[in-house]
Design a protein around this motif. Structure first.
Motif, PDB file in Angstrom:
ATOM      1  N   ASN A   1       0.944  -1.225   0.148  1.00 41.26           N
ATOM      2  CA  ASN A   1      -0.103   0.072   0.015  1.00 41.26           C
ATOM      3  C   ASN A   1       0.939   1.360   0.139  1.00 41.26           C
ATOM      4  OD1 ASN A   1      -1.583   2.290   0.714  1.00 41.26           O
ATOM      5  ND2 ASN A   1      -3.105   1.027   1.625  1.00 41.26           N
ATOM      6  N   PRO A   2       1.328   1.802  -1.228  1.00 37.18           N
ATOM      7  CA  PRO A   2       2.061   2.895  -1.209  1.00 37.18           C
ATOM      8  C   PRO A   2       1.601   4.149  -0.462  1.00 37.18           C
ATOM      9  CG  PRO A   2       1.954   1.819  -3.434  1.00 37.18           C
ATOM     10  CD  PRO A   2       0.947   1.154  -2.709  1.00 37.18           C
ATOM     11  N   SER A   3       0.464   4.410  -0.558  1.00 34.07           N
ATOM     12  CA  SER A   3      -0.171   5.629  -0.012  1.00 34.07           C
ATOM     13  C   SER A   3       0.109   5.538   1.559  1.00 34.07           C
ATOM     14  CB  SER A   3      -1.345   5.923  -0.350  1.00 34.07           C
ATOM     15  OG  SER A   3      -1.660   6.032  -1.898  1.00 34.07           O
ATOM     16  N   PHE A   4      -0.315   4.299   2.044  1.00 32.58           N
ATOM     17  CA  PHE A   4      -0.090   4.023   3.524  1.00 32.58           C
ATOM     18  C   PHE A   4       1.299   4.118   4.022  1.00 32.58           C
ATOM     19  CE2 PHE A   4       0.538   1.281   7.312  1.00 32.58           C
ATOM     20  CZ  PHE A   4      -0.445   2.129   8.139  1.00 32.58           C
ATOM     21  N   LEU A   5       2.258   3.529   3.054  1.00 28.89           N
ATOM     22  CA  LEU A   5       3.735   3.706   3.446  1.00 28.89           C
ATOM     23  C   LEU A   5       3.999   5.088   3.510  1.00 28.89           C
ATOM     24  CD1 LEU A   5       6.568   2.793   3.593  1.00 28.89           C
ATOM     25  CD2 LEU A   5       6.681   2.724   1.211  1.00 28.89           C
ATOM     26  N   MET A   6       3.784   6.026   2.401  1.00 28.84           N
ATOM     27  CA  MET A   6       4.235   7.374   2.363  1.00 28.84           C
ATOM     28  C   MET A   6       3.488   8.247   3.620  1.00 28.84           C
ATOM     29  SD  MET A   6       6.245   7.107   0.107  1.00 28.84           S
ATOM     30  CE  MET A   6       6.817   8.938  -0.134  1.00 28.84           C
ATOM     31  N   ASN A   7       2.210   7.715   4.136  1.00 31.33           N
ATOM     32  CA  ASN A   7       1.937   8.547   5.162  1.00 31.33           C
ATOM     33  C   ASN A   7       2.256   8.119   6.408  1.00 31.33           C
ATOM     34  OD1 ASN A   7      -0.311  10.164   3.694  1.00 31.33           O
ATOM     35  ND2 ASN A   7      -1.879   8.260   3.828  1.00 31.33           N
ATOM     36  N   THR A   8       2.856   6.924   6.473  1.00 35.22           N
ATOM     37  CA  THR A   8       3.882   6.399   7.757  1.00 35.22           C
ATOM     38  C   THR A   8       5.010   7.180   7.744  1.00 35.22           C
ATOM     39  OG1 THR A   8       2.444   4.452   7.597  1.00 35.22           O
ATOM     40  CG2 THR A   8       4.688   4.702   8.922  1.00 35.22           C
ATOM     41  N   LEU A   9       5.585   7.232   6.797  1.00 35.47           N
ATOM     42  CA  LEU A   9       6.868   8.001   6.466  1.00 35.47           C
ATOM     43  C   LEU A   9       6.690   9.577   7.184  1.00 35.47           C
ATOM     44  CD1 LEU A   9       8.485   6.686   3.383  1.00 35.47           C
ATOM     45  CD2 LEU A   9       9.057   6.022   5.751  1.00 35.47           C
ATOM     46  N   LYS A  10       5.517  10.200   6.462  1.00 35.56           N
ATOM     47  CA  LYS A  10       5.251  11.831   6.697  1.00 35.56           C
ATOM     48  C   LYS A  10       4.889  11.528   8.366  1.00 35.56           C
ATOM     49  CE  LYS A  10       2.642  15.329   5.246  1.00 35.56           C
ATOM     50  NZ  LYS A  10       1.745  16.023   4.363  1.00 35.56           N
ATOM     51  N   ALA A  11       4.168  10.786   8.989  1.00 34.17           N
ATOM     52  CA  ALA A  11       3.826  10.879  10.368  1.00 34.17           C
ATOM     53  C   ALA A  11       4.688  10.833  11.189  1.00 34.17           C
ATOM     54  CB  ALA A  11       2.959   9.560  10.586  1.00 34.17           C
ATOM     55  N   ASN A  12       5.910  10.112  10.535  1.00 36.60           N
ATOM     56  CA  ASN A  12       7.071   9.697  11.577  1.00 36.60           C
ATOM     57  C   ASN A  12       8.325  10.809  11.226  1.00 36.60           C
ATOM     58  OD1 ASN A  12       6.851   7.243  13.604  1.00 36.60           O
ATOM     59  ND2 ASN A  12       5.564   6.821  11.740  1.00 36.60           N
ATOM     60  N   ASN A  13       7.832  12.032  10.182  1.00 36.97           N
ATOM     61  CA  ASN A  13       8.952  12.866  10.107  1.00 36.97           C
ATOM     62  C   ASN A  13      10.023  12.114   9.504  1.00 36.97           C
ATOM     63  OD1 ASN A  13       9.620  15.616   9.720  1.00 36.97           O
ATOM     64  ND2 ASN A  13      10.689  15.554  11.593  1.00 36.97           N
ATOM     65  N   ILE A  14      10.069  11.150   8.446  1.00 38.36           N
ATOM     66  CA  ILE A  14      11.245  10.505   8.036  1.00 38.36           C
ATOM     67  C   ILE A  14      11.365  11.002   6.547  1.00 38.36           C
ATOM     68  CG2 ILE A  14      11.750   8.376   7.208  1.00 38.36           C
ATOM     69  CD1 ILE A  14      10.567   7.007   9.312  1.00 38.36           C
ATOM     70  N   TYR A  15      12.251  11.337   5.978  1.00 40.76           N
ATOM     71  CA  TYR A  15      12.686  12.077   4.626  1.00 40.76           C
ATOM     72  C   TYR A  15      12.731  10.668   3.643  1.00 40.76           C
ATOM     73  CZ  TYR A  15      15.583  14.620   0.989  1.00 40.76           C
ATOM     74  OH  TYR A  15      15.830  14.964  -0.160  1.00 40.76           O
ATOM     75  N   PRO A  16      11.854  10.776   2.716  1.00 42.81           N
ATOM     76  CA  PRO A  16      11.796   9.672   1.913  1.00 42.81           C
ATOM     77  C   PRO A  16      12.685   9.908   0.599  1.00 42.81           C
ATOM     78  CG  PRO A  16       9.849  11.055   1.374  1.00 42.81           C
ATOM     79  CD  PRO A  16      10.677  11.610   2.519  1.00 42.81           C
ATOM     80  N   ILE A  17      13.625   8.744   0.472  1.00 42.15           N
ATOM     81  CA  ILE A  17      14.472   8.745  -0.812  1.00 42.15           C
ATOM     82  C   ILE A  17      14.089   7.337  -1.356  1.00 42.15           C
ATOM     83  CG2 ILE A  17      17.022   8.714  -1.626  1.00 42.15           C
ATOM     84  CD1 ILE A  17      17.581   9.800   1.269  1.00 42.15           C
ATOM     85  N   ALA A  18      13.927   7.449  -2.706  1.00 38.09           N
ATOM     86  CA  ALA A  18      13.633   6.670  -3.794  1.00 38.09           C
ATOM     87  C   ALA A  18      14.690   6.096  -4.430  1.00 38.09           C
ATOM     88  CB  ALA A  18      12.483   7.020  -4.653  1.00 38.09           C
ATOM     89  N   ARG A  19      15.058   4.816  -4.156  1.00 41.09           N
ATOM     90  CA  ARG A  19      16.242   4.407  -4.757  1.00 41.09           C
ATOM     91  C   ARG A  19      15.924   3.672  -6.350  1.00 41.09           C
ATOM     92  NH1 ARG A  19      18.613  -1.218  -4.428  1.00 41.09           N
ATOM     93  NH2 ARG A  19      20.900  -1.109  -5.289  1.00 41.09           N
ATOM     94  N   ILE A  20      16.592   4.212  -7.354  1.00 42.05           N
ATOM     95  CA  ILE A  20      16.141   3.591  -8.857  1.00 42.05           C
ATOM     96  C   ILE A  20      17.476   3.102  -9.154  1.00 42.05           C
ATOM     97  CG2 ILE A  20      15.357   4.186 -10.849  1.00 42.05           C
ATOM     98  CD1 ILE A  20      13.479   4.994  -9.087  1.00 42.05           C
ATOM     99  N   VAL A  21      17.465   1.695  -9.518  1.00 41.23           N
ATOM    100  CA  VAL A  21      18.511   1.125  -9.924  1.00 41.23           C
ATOM    101  C   VAL A  21      18.392   1.058 -11.540  1.00 41.23           C
ATOM    102  CG1 VAL A  21      19.606  -1.231 -10.388  1.00 41.23           C
ATOM    103  CG2 VAL A  21      18.666  -0.725  -8.142  1.00 41.23           C
ATOM    104  N   VAL A  22      19.433   1.553 -12.086  1.00 43.91           N
ATOM    105  CA  VAL A  22      19.610   2.271 -13.509  1.00 43.91           C
ATOM    106  C   VAL A  22      19.793   1.267 -14.594  1.00 43.91           C
ATOM    107  CG1 VAL A  22      20.078   4.022 -15.029  1.00 43.91           C
ATOM    108  CG2 VAL A  22      19.766   4.478 -12.629  1.00 43.91           C
TER     109      VAL A  22
END
Length: 358
Positions: free
Chosen positions: A94-115
């Motif tokens: 559940n990507p939306s829930f994950l992002m809300n959880t990071l935001k709720a815990n004041n965690i800076y989200p970085i997306a790793r893209i293996v190129v």
């Protein structure tokens, strides 16, 4: 039914993290960034709660999460009309829930893209990869790489980054921005398209980074790139196409992978894994000198080691724990570098570490 399960899950999470779950803080850039790597499947396991607790109770404040993983999968299920639907896997349930959880815990989200390491795209379209007369080329580990000379490959990966931005990630971290290791030893045996790009391997990689930064600039996100530590201490790693300076000129953050276990004798250190402080200090001095020569240098945020490299064999490694992790952080700080990322492939991080042991 799924809706009610999600509601229950949110209530449980708010009990575990009451203050952080009730107060939605900004996930804009916090200085300095100190993060951990989290593979996508972990986000849907109980282990993820342990990682949230680790960040809540320490000076860590960021997570680097796989959005395009080492196989080439998009790690969540996009809309069915997405060009990435066929290579997606529901690792992040559940990507939306994950992002809300990071935001709720004041965690800076970085997306790793293996190129450019990408088994999925290479198998789907071998013409975007490297071939032999027998078929698709694979390196000794059984992995395929897509062709960095092709703009179609560039756009494919930038599109993956846009998928991450749509979810709410504040930073895109490009990894495997390079040709395969020892490519220069096998390239004459390979069949691949170089007709659309004039330049050598270093130019191809450097121009991809510049192009990616330009394409993502309208989205107001930070762009970072992982590089081999060795590419910093030599003029350039031409075999894999990495020139530290040319990459650093076009990113917001440069993240060299400086794990002590990954070096042979250097800086007067015969067995670097046994001396994490000296290895990291020696590296940081060289990197600082190179960054000083850039007009607008990026932030340095190296990857450091939180794992034991027993594969090096007896006498060549030590068990890494609290002391070894703190020594790497102290060494960075001694050279004015206060940001870092911790790597542990299984996401099992050392407890009780002081992440500001200055």
């Amino acid at each position: 039914m799924r809706k009610y399960i999600l509601v229950i899950f949110v209530l449980i999470l708010s009990c575990v993290f009451p203050y952080h779950a009730m107060v939605l803080s900004s996930t804009d850039v916090q200085e300095p960034i100190r993060g951990i790597y989290v593979n996508a499947p972990t986000t849907s396991k109980p282990q993820f709660h342990d990682l949230l607790s680790l960040i809540k109770n320490t000076d860590l404040n960021a997570m680097v999460i796989d959005i395009k993983d080492d196989q080439g999968h998009l790690t969540f299920t996009p809309a069915k009309n997405s060009p990435y639907f066929s290579v997606s896997r529901p690792y992040i349930l559940n990507p939306s829930f994950l992002m809300n959880t990071l935001k709720a815990n004041n965690i800076y989200p970085i997306a790793r893209i293996v190129v450019f390491k990408d088994n999925m795209l290479a198998a789907k379209n071998p013409n975007l990869s490297f071939k032999t007369t027998q078929g698709l080329w694979k390196n000794p580990r059984g992995d395929s790489f897509t062709n960095p000379f092709l703009k179609e490959v560039w756009d494919y990966n930038i599109g993956m980054a846009v998928e991450a931005i749509k979810l709410g990630f504040k930073e895109i971290q490009f990894d495997y921005v390079r040709f395969p290791e020892r490519f220069e030893k096998v390239e004459m045996q390979l069949i691949y398209d170089k007709s659309t790009f004039q330049g050598d391997r270093v130019t191809a990689v450097s121009e991809f980074v510049k192009y990616a930064k330009e394409q993502l600039s309208p989205y107001n996100v930070k762009v970072s790139v992982d590089v081999f530590g060795n590419a910093t201490v030599i003029p350039e790693a031409s075999g894999i196409g990495q020139n530290f300076t040319r990459i650093a000129e076009n990113v917001d953050i440069i993240s060299a992978m400086i794990y002590p276990s990954h070096w042979t004798s250097i800086f007067g250190i015969q067995k670097p894994d046994l001396e994490p402080y000296r290895l990291v200090e020696g590296y940081a001095k060289v990197e600082n000198e190179r960054l000083k020569k850039i007009t607008n240098p990026p932030i340095s945020r190296p990857w450091i080691q939180d794992f034991t490299a027993s594969y090096l064999g007896k006498g060549n490694y030590k068990v890494y724990g609290k002391t070894e992790v703190e020594e790497q952080i102290r060494a960075l700080h001694s050279q004015g570098i206060n940001e870092f990322l911790l790597w542990n492939a299984a996401n099992n991080y050392t407890p009780n570490v002081d992440y500001t042991p200055y």
